[in-house]
Design a protein around this motif. Structure first.
Motif, PDB file in Angstrom:
ATOM      1  N   LYS A 182      -5.373   4.481   0.554  1.00 38.45           N
ATOM      2  CA  LYS A 182      -4.715   4.937  -0.670  1.00 38.45           C
ATOM      3  C   LYS A 182      -3.213   4.675  -0.682  1.00 38.45           C
ATOM      4  O   LYS A 182      -2.543   4.990  -1.643  1.00 38.45           O
ATOM      5  CB  LYS A 182      -4.975   6.427  -0.863  1.00 38.45           C
ATOM      6  N   SER A 236       0.183   2.313  -0.583  1.00 37.45           N
ATOM      7  CA  SER A 236       0.641   0.980  -0.970  1.00 37.45           C
ATOM      8  C   SER A 236       1.886   0.605  -0.177  1.00 37.45           C
ATOM      9  O   SER A 236       1.814  -0.164   0.763  1.00 37.45           O
ATOM     10  CB  SER A 236       0.925   0.949  -2.469  1.00 37.45           C
ATOM     11  N   ASN A 269       1.082  -0.843   3.443  1.00 30.03           N
ATOM     12  CA  ASN A 269      -0.330  -0.806   3.782  1.00 30.03           C
ATOM     13  C   ASN A 269      -0.683  -2.025   4.629  1.00 30.03           C
ATOM     14  O   ASN A 269      -0.324  -3.149   4.295  1.00 30.03           O
ATOM     15  CB  ASN A 269      -1.172  -0.790   2.509  1.00 30.03           C
ATOM     16  N   ILE A 273      -2.376  -5.414   3.252  1.00 30.68           N
ATOM     17  CA  ILE A 273      -1.605  -6.490   2.642  1.00 30.68           C
ATOM     18  C   ILE A 273      -1.569  -7.613   3.660  1.00 30.68           C
ATOM     19  O   ILE A 273      -1.542  -7.370   4.857  1.00 30.68           O
ATOM     20  CB  ILE A 273      -0.199  -5.991   2.259  1.00 30.68           C
TER      21      ILE A 273
END
Length: 75
Positions: free
Chosen positions: A45, A47, A58, A61
């Motif tokens: 959850k 970012s 995160n 990525i």
């Protein structure tokens, strides 16, 4: 630069340190980008956020996306 980071950005660095303590068991790895620590977080959850000298992104990525690191560093 260290002195400026820890005086001018003191409130953000305090929040970054608190966030680091909260997420310390979910950090996949830590890298450095332009003098700032990037902590790659294992959390579906989450970012990304930049708080003073602390950058949290995160881990899902791309392995090391320079655009994301530059974006968060720019804040």
């Amino acid at each position: 630069m260290f002195l400026i980071d820890w005086t001018w950005e003191l409130p953000q660095n305090i929040l970054g340190l608190i966030m680091y303590l909260i997420f310390c068991n979910r950090i996949a790895r830590t890298t450095y980008w332009k003098g700032k620590r990037i902590h790659w977080i294992k959390d579906e959850k989450f970012s990304g956020i930049s708080l003073g000298s602390f950058i949290f992104i995160n881990e899902k990525i791309l392995v090391y996306d320079k655009q994301v690191a530059d974006h968060e560093w720019g804040h």
